[in-house]
Design a protein around this motif. Structure first.
Motif, PDB file in Angstrom:
ATOM      1  N   ALA A 276       0.828  -1.214   0.000  1.00  0.00           N
ATOM      2  CA  ALA A 276       0.000   0.000   0.000  1.00  0.00           C
ATOM      3  C   ALA A 276       0.863   1.266   0.000  1.00  0.00           C
ATOM      4  N   GLY A 277       2.183   1.074  -0.052  1.00  0.00           N
ATOM      5  CA  GLY A 277       3.054   2.228  -0.166  1.00  0.00           C
ATOM      6  C   GLY A 277       3.376   2.908   1.158  1.00  0.00           C
ATOM      7  N   HIS A 278       3.083   2.242   2.290  1.00  0.00           N
ATOM      8  CA  HIS A 278       3.419   2.847   3.579  1.00  0.00           C
ATOM      9  C   HIS A 278       4.906   2.707   3.868  1.00  0.00           C
ATOM     10  N   ASP A 279       5.404   3.649   4.636  1.00  0.00           N
ATOM     11  CA  ASP A 279       6.801   3.623   5.024  1.00  0.00           C
ATOM     12  C   ASP A 279       6.969   2.688   6.234  1.00  0.00           C
ATOM     13  N   PRO A 280       7.797   1.649   6.107  1.00  0.00           N
ATOM     14  CA  PRO A 280       7.953   0.686   7.208  1.00  0.00           C
ATOM     15  C   PRO A 280       8.389   1.351   8.523  1.00  0.00           C
ATOM     16  N   ARG A 281       9.200   2.384   8.399  1.00  0.00           N
ATOM     17  CA  ARG A 281       9.662   3.059   9.605  1.00  0.00           C
ATOM     18  C   ARG A 281       8.518   3.759  10.315  1.00  0.00           C
ATOM     19  N   ARG A 282       7.714   4.405   9.491  1.00  0.00           N
ATOM     20  CA  ARG A 282       6.545   5.093  10.037  1.00  0.00           C
ATOM     21  C   ARG A 282       5.632   4.077  10.728  1.00  0.00           C
ATOM     22  N   PHE A 283       5.499   2.934  10.066  1.00  0.00           N
ATOM     23  CA  PHE A 283       4.661   1.896  10.652  1.00  0.00           C
ATOM     24  C   PHE A 283       5.221   1.457  12.007  1.00  0.00           C
ATOM     25  N   ALA A 284       6.533   1.238  12.049  1.00  0.00           N
ATOM     26  CA  ALA A 284       7.138   0.802  13.310  1.00  0.00           C
ATOM     27  C   ALA A 284       6.880   1.842  14.399  1.00  0.00           C
ATOM     28  N   SER A 285       6.962   3.100  14.035  1.00  0.00           N
ATOM     29  CA  SER A 285       6.774   4.103  15.071  1.00  0.00           C
ATOM     30  C   SER A 285       5.298   4.205  15.473  1.00  0.00           C
ATOM     31  N   ASP A 286       4.396   4.011  14.526  1.00  0.00           N
ATOM     32  CA  ASP A 286       2.967   3.992  14.891  1.00  0.00           C
ATOM     33  C   ASP A 286       2.629   2.777  15.756  1.00  0.00           C
ATOM     34  N   LEU A 287       3.279   1.661  15.433  1.00  0.00           N
ATOM     35  CA  LEU A 287       3.048   0.459  16.233  1.00  0.00           C
ATOM     36  C   LEU A 287       3.574   0.672  17.654  1.00  0.00           C
ATOM     37  N   LEU A 288       4.702   1.337  17.748  1.00  0.00           N
ATOM     38  CA  LEU A 288       5.260   1.636  19.070  1.00  0.00           C
ATOM     39  C   LEU A 288       4.286   2.506  19.877  1.00  0.00           C
ATOM     40  N   GLN A 289       3.717   3.476  19.199  1.00  0.00           N
ATOM     41  CA  GLN A 289       2.729   4.340  19.854  1.00  0.00           C
ATOM     42  C   GLN A 289       1.536   3.498  20.348  1.00  0.00           C
ATOM     43  N   ARG A 290       1.116   2.538  19.531  1.00  0.00           N
ATOM     44  CA  ARG A 290       0.005   1.688  19.932  1.00  0.00           C
ATOM     45  C   ARG A 290       0.387   0.866  21.166  1.00  0.00           C
ATOM     46  N   LEU A 291       1.605   0.338  21.179  1.00  0.00           N
ATOM     47  CA  LEU A 291       2.046  -0.453  22.337  1.00  0.00           C
ATOM     48  C   LEU A 291       2.009   0.413  23.591  1.00  0.00           C
ATOM     49  N   ARG A 292       2.453   1.658  23.422  1.00  0.00           N
ATOM     50  CA  ARG A 292       2.416   2.590  24.556  1.00  0.00           C
ATOM     51  C   ARG A 292       0.970   2.761  25.035  1.00  0.00           C
ATOM     52  N   ASP A 293       0.049   2.941  24.113  1.00  0.00           N
ATOM     53  CA  ASP A 293      -1.354   3.093  24.495  1.00  0.00           C
ATOM     54  C   ASP A 293      -1.842   1.852  25.239  1.00  0.00           C
ATOM     55  N   LEU A 294      -1.450   0.675  24.748  1.00  0.00           N
ATOM     56  CA  LEU A 294      -1.900  -0.569  25.380  1.00  0.00           C
ATOM     57  C   LEU A 294      -1.332  -0.692  26.795  1.00  0.00           C
ATOM     58  N   VAL A 295      -0.062  -0.333  26.953  1.00  0.00           N
ATOM     59  CA  VAL A 295       0.551  -0.385  28.285  1.00  0.00           C
ATOM     60  C   VAL A 295      -0.225   0.526  29.225  1.00  0.00           C
ATOM     61  N   LEU A 296      -0.554   1.713  28.746  1.00  0.00           N
ATOM     62  CA  LEU A 296      -1.289   2.642  29.600  1.00  0.00           C
ATOM     63  C   LEU A 296      -2.681   2.122  29.927  1.00  0.00           C
TER      64      LEU A 296
END
Ligand SMILES: Nc1ncnc2c1ncn2[C@@H]1O[C@H](COP(=O)(O)OP(=O)(O)OP(=O)(O)O)[C@@H](O)[C@H]1O
Ligand SMILES: [Mg+2]
Ligand SMILES: [Zn+2]
Length: 460
Positions: A276-296
């Motif tokens: 879909a043309g997404h940047d893997p790095r951007r994805f990794a950082s968005d996933l990290l943000q999601r993990l942070r949300d889940l931890v909280l």
């Protein structure tokens, strides 16, 4: 050309500066009671209201009805010092980024001795004050030490530590902060209502995230989205595409797949994302943000109500479900892997490959002698026994998949036989440790994990 939103909506009095009540309230009280200092230092991150507040202070000091926290808005001084107004000769702004040399500050100093022409105070706003050279500061030292009665200095800076200590110690220091998402959201909604703009609710968290707590950056992002919006307003799809953020659906897929240890699903999601043309790095950082949300969400059950986690309602519901499926120890281990990986991905020639390796690493059972590995196993064990205790109460697939994973792992043995992951483990992956003092581990499990970034303020 349309005026940028962040300029159109520049606050004109302290009551309009949002999210900085710890600064604006004491300043308002001081103004109301006439306790005026001769030098102020406004510090804090970009776009949080330092320059705006410096101008507001000047306006409040010089209003005919003033000094007052509530400038009248109609006197000659208020009109000239309003946002977008022409300014007046008694209020001088020095941009130290371009005029921080000794000649500039000397000139400022020489002017400072003259009484104001038409106002109560002569106000010098020294913006980007950290850019003043040491010599430049020295030229100002004397006058800041012994200012004439009519003079007020306001230094604004993102780096207060770079302001000469002898100057800094003579100021009243007001530290501005990043603005909490809940507070910024209200500001965005108010501005959208004012502009008659239609914005789909799930767009707000994207804008807030992209703005990173800076009001100016957040308003710029909104501006850009509004500029490109058709008659249907700003849609989620449009915002995702324009901001280059990862569609939450992809994040959901990967988190669900990780929770179920479904390797195929994880790598398929990565494939779809790259397709879909997404940047893997951007994805990794968005996933990290999601993990942070889940931890909280796990650590603070009412995280959403408190504004610690910002997301649309349906997304929150999905996250709550995910938070129930992955333990905090696992989440933080994933977080560490991603965090390290993000640094490695900077400038990498094959970011997709790296992302896949990161996924493989997350999918590996935590086979390290370190405490997180043990914690994680414990968590899995606990979940297994929950499942066993309440048969059929969990999602069928997840439970079955989980049992399979567990069996595989127990076959591998706790004492060092390498597990057999789908992807090869990195060579440096340590082997499981012989069980160590297991008795004291469960207590540790109860400790809340540190959030990936400091929790935001509770908005009000
Ligand atoms: N606290 C706030 N409340 C409302 N709007 C704000 C606030 N902070 C910033 N803004 C918006 O952002 C714009 C820029 O703010 P300002 O120039 O005051 O930021 P700054 O802190 O001086 O940033 P910089 O460090 O980049 O100079 C304002 O015109 C306003 O639209
Ligand atoms: Mg500024
Ligand atoms: Zn006035």
């Amino acid at each position: 050309m349309a005026l940028a939103l962040y300029r159109k909506y520049r606050p004109a009095k302290f009551a309009e500066v949002v999210g900085q009540e710890h600064v604006t309230e004491p300043l308002s009280t001081a103004l109301a009671s006439g306790r005026i200092n001769h030098a102020y230092l406004f510090s804090g991150p970009r776009g949080c209201g330092k320059t705006s507040s410096a101008r507001i202070l000047a306006r409040s000091l010089n209003c005919e009805q003033g000094p007052t926290p509530d400038p009248c808005g109609v006197c000659a001084s208020c009109v000239s010092l309003a946002p977008g107004g022409p300014g007046n000769i008694d209020v001088t702004e020095l941009d130290a980024a371009s005029h921080g040399g000794v000649d500039d500050t000397r000139e400022l100093r020489d002017r400072a001795f003259f009484a104001p022409a038409e106002s109560r105070y002569r106000v010098f706003i020294v913006d980007e004050a950290h850019m003043i050279t040491t010599q430049g500061f020295n030229a100002l030292l004397k006058i800041v030490e012994e200012p004439p009665e009519h003079l007020v200095f306001v230094f604004a800076t993102t780096e207060p530590d770079k302001v000469l200590p002898t100057i800094r110690s003579r100021t009243h220091h007001y530290p501005f902060r990043l603005i909490p998402p809940g507070t910024l959201r209200k500001l965005l909604e108010r501005i959208c209502a004012d502009e008659g703009a239609l914005v789909a609710p799930p767009v707000y968290p994207l804008v807030l995230r992209a703005g990173g707590g800076s009001a100016r950056d957040t308003l710029s992002v909104l501006d850009q989205l509004l500029a490109g919006a058709g008659p249907e307003g700003v849609t989620y799809e449009r915002a995702v595409a324009l901001l280059g953020v990862t569609d939450v659906a992809l994040i959901d897929d990967v988190v669900d797949a990780l929770a179920a240890a479904d390797r195929a699903a994880v790598f398929e999601a990565v494939d779809r994302l790259v397709e879909a043309g997404h940047d893997p790095r951007r994805f990794a950082s968005d996933l990290l943000q999601r993990l942070r949300d889940l931890v909280l969400l796990q650590s603070v059950p009412e995280a959403a109500e408190r504004g610690l986690v910002e997301a649309a309602d349906d997304e929150l519901a999905r996250m709550a479900e995910q938070a129930g499926k992955i333990g905090v120890a696992t989440l933080t281990r994933y977080g560490e892997i991603l965090h390290t990986g993000l640094t490695e991905m900077r400038g990498a020639t094959a970011p997709r490959l790296l992302l896949e390796l990161l996924c493989a690493r997350m999918l590996l059972p935590a086979a390290t002698p370190a405490e997180p590995g043990l914690l994680e196993r414990l968590e899995r064990l606990e979940r297994r026994s929950d499942i066993a205790a309440a048969p059929g109460s969990q999602g069928e697939d997840g439970a079955a998949e989980g049992r399979r994973t567990f069996r595989r792992r127990s076959e591998a043995g706790p004492d060092g036989a390498a597990p057999a992951p789908a992807a090869g483990p990195p060579q440096d992956e340590a082997r499981p440790a012989p069980a160590q003092a297991p008795a004291e581990r469960p207590e540790r499990a109860a400790e809340p994990a540190a959030p990936a970034r400091p929790p935001a303020e509770r908005p009000d």
